[in-house]
Design an enzyme around this catalytic site. Structure first.
Site, PDB file in Angstrom:
ATOM      1  N   ASP A 228     -18.983  16.638 -38.004  1.00 56.46           N
ATOM      2  CA  ASP A 228     -18.468  18.011 -37.918  1.00 56.46           C
ATOM      3  C   ASP A 228     -19.151  18.962 -38.902  1.00 56.46           C
ATOM      4  O   ASP A 228     -18.550  19.922 -39.383  1.00 56.46           O
ATOM      5  CB  ASP A 228     -16.940  18.040 -38.138  1.00 56.46           C
ATOM      6  CG  ASP A 228     -16.192  17.303 -37.046  1.00 56.46           C
ATOM      7  OD1 ASP A 228     -16.664  17.308 -35.889  1.00 56.46           O
ATOM      8  OD2 ASP A 228     -15.144  16.707 -37.346  1.00 56.46           O
ATOM      9  N   GLU A 229     -20.414  18.706 -39.213  1.00 58.35           N
ATOM     10  CA  GLU A 229     -21.151  19.536 -40.155  1.00 58.35           C
ATOM     11  C   GLU A 229     -22.368  20.199 -39.527  1.00 58.35           C
ATOM     12  O   GLU A 229     -23.216  20.752 -40.217  1.00 58.35           O
ATOM     13  CB  GLU A 229     -21.584  18.703 -41.367  1.00 58.35           C
ATOM     14  CG  GLU A 229     -20.426  18.194 -42.217  1.00 58.35           C
ATOM     15  CD  GLU A 229     -20.887  17.385 -43.419  1.00 58.35           C
ATOM     16  OE1 GLU A 229     -22.116  17.235 -43.591  1.00 58.35           O
ATOM     17  OE2 GLU A 229     -20.024  16.902 -44.168  1.00 58.35           O
TER      18      GLU A 229
END
Length: 284
Positions: A228-229
Site C-alpha cells: 500500500d505504498e
C-alpha cells in the site's frame, strides 16, 4: 480521422514543446489537446498530447520510427504512443467482496470505460456467477501460502494467454507476488480505505468508529512491493459524525472505493497517468 496519444517525459530543457508541436504539424497532424508539467525539484518535464490525422496514408509505425529519430533521441525522451483504437486489456482480480466488481462491470457494460475485460481471476469461487452474468470468463486460481508458486504461475499463464495489459485488484485479498509486480510494473491498480496506517487490520472501520473519526476516504494506487505504498492515482473522502453507525461508515467507505477505483481505471485506460519517482503525474 485517426487519433493518437503521446506521453513524454525527459530532463527539462529548452524548446521541447515547440519541437514536438512543430513536428506534429510537419507530418500533417492537428493537436487537439496538450498539457505539460515540470517537476522543478527533479528537473523533469512531462507532456501528454492528443493529435488527429486525416491523411489516408497515415502509418503509426512510421510515425513512431520518425519520432524516435527526430525528437526522442535528441531530447533523450522516454515516450509512449497509442492509437485511439488501442483499447488496453484489463484483468480483474477479485476475492469475495463484490461491490467494486459490480460497479466496474456495470460501467464497462454501459460503455463508460475505454478498455476490454477478457477475464476475471479469483482465489475463491464465490463471484463466478457475477462473471457469468456479464459473460466474462472466470478463472478460479487457489492462492495460499502452501501453493503460492503454483498460483502465481497460473496467474501469469492466464495473463499471457489473454494478452493482458494491466491488472485491477477489485478488493483482491491476497498480497501480489514480487514477480508479478515486476512483470506488470506500474500496471497493477489497487483500492483500499485511507485509514492506513492509523487503523490497520481486518476491521478498520470499527477501529475508526471507536476513535470518532470525522473523515473517511479511499485511495487507489499502483502496486509496488511496499504494501500500500505505491504511487497514488486517485483519492476521495466523505465526512462522518457521531450520528453515523459502523454500518454507515462501511457503506460510505464502499461507495468511495467504487468511485475512486472507477476513476483510477478510467485515467489509466485513457493514458492520463505517468509514474515517476514513486509518484504520479495525472493529466485531467
Amino acid at each position: 480521422m485517426q487519433k493518437i496519444t503521446i506521453l513524454i517525459h525527459c530532463e527539462d530543457q529548452k524548446a521541447i514543446i515547440a519541437s514536438v508541436t512543430n513536428y506534429i504539424s510537419s507530418i500533417d497532424g492537428n493537436i487537439i489537446y496538450l498539457d505539460q508539467h515540470v517537476d522543478a525539484d527533479e528537473n523533469v518535464f512531462f507532456m501528454r498530447l492528443e493529435c488527429e490525422f486525416s491523411a489516408k496514408n497515415w502509418n503509426i509505425e512510421a510515425i513512431k520510427t520518425d519520432f524516435q529519430a527526430k525528437l526522442a533521441a535528441p531530447f533523450n525522451m522516454s515516450w509512449e504512443m497509442y492509437t485511439q483504437n488501442e483499447k488496453p486489456r484489463m484483468a480483474l482480480f477479485v476475492s469475495k467482496y463484490d461491490h467494486c466488481l459490480y460497479d466496474i462491470l456495470g460501467r464497462y457494460s454501459a460503455g463508460e470505460l475505454p478498455l476490454e475485460i477478457p477475464l476475471i481471476i479469483s482465489n475463491h469461487e464465490d463471484l463466478k456467477a457475477v462473471a457469468e452474468r456479464f459473460s466474462i470468463p472466470f478463472h478460479y486460481v487457489p492462492f495460499t501460502k502452501d501453493i503460492k508458486t503454483e498460483g502465481e504461475q497460473k496467474q501469469l499463464d492466464l495473463l499471457k494467454e489473454y494478452n493482458i495489459d494491466f491488472i485491477v485488484l477489485a478488493r483482491y485479498m491476497q498480497i501480489i507476488t514480487p514477480n508479478l509486480i515486476a512483470q506488470y510494473k506500474n500496471q497493477i491498480i489497487n483500492i483500499h480505505h485511507s485509514f492506513l496506517p492509523a487503523f490497520p487490520g481486518a476491521k478498520p472501520y470499527h477501529s475508526a468508529f471507536k476513535r470518532g473519526v470525522k473523515i473517511i476516504g479511499a485511495t487507489s494506487h499502483y502496486v509496488t512491493e511496499g504494501l500500500d505504498e505505491g504511487p497514488i492515482i486517485e483519492q476521495d473522502i466523505a465526512r462522518v459524525s457521531h450520528s453515523h453507525s459502523i454500518e454507515d461508515f462501511i457503506m460510505k467507505g464502499r461507495d468511495l472505493e467504487r468511485m475512486v477505483l472507477a476513476r483510477a481505471i478510467k485515467l489509466h485506460a485513457e493514458r492520463k497517468t505517468m509514474v515517476y519517482d514513486n509518484k504520479t503525474v495525472v493529466f485531467l
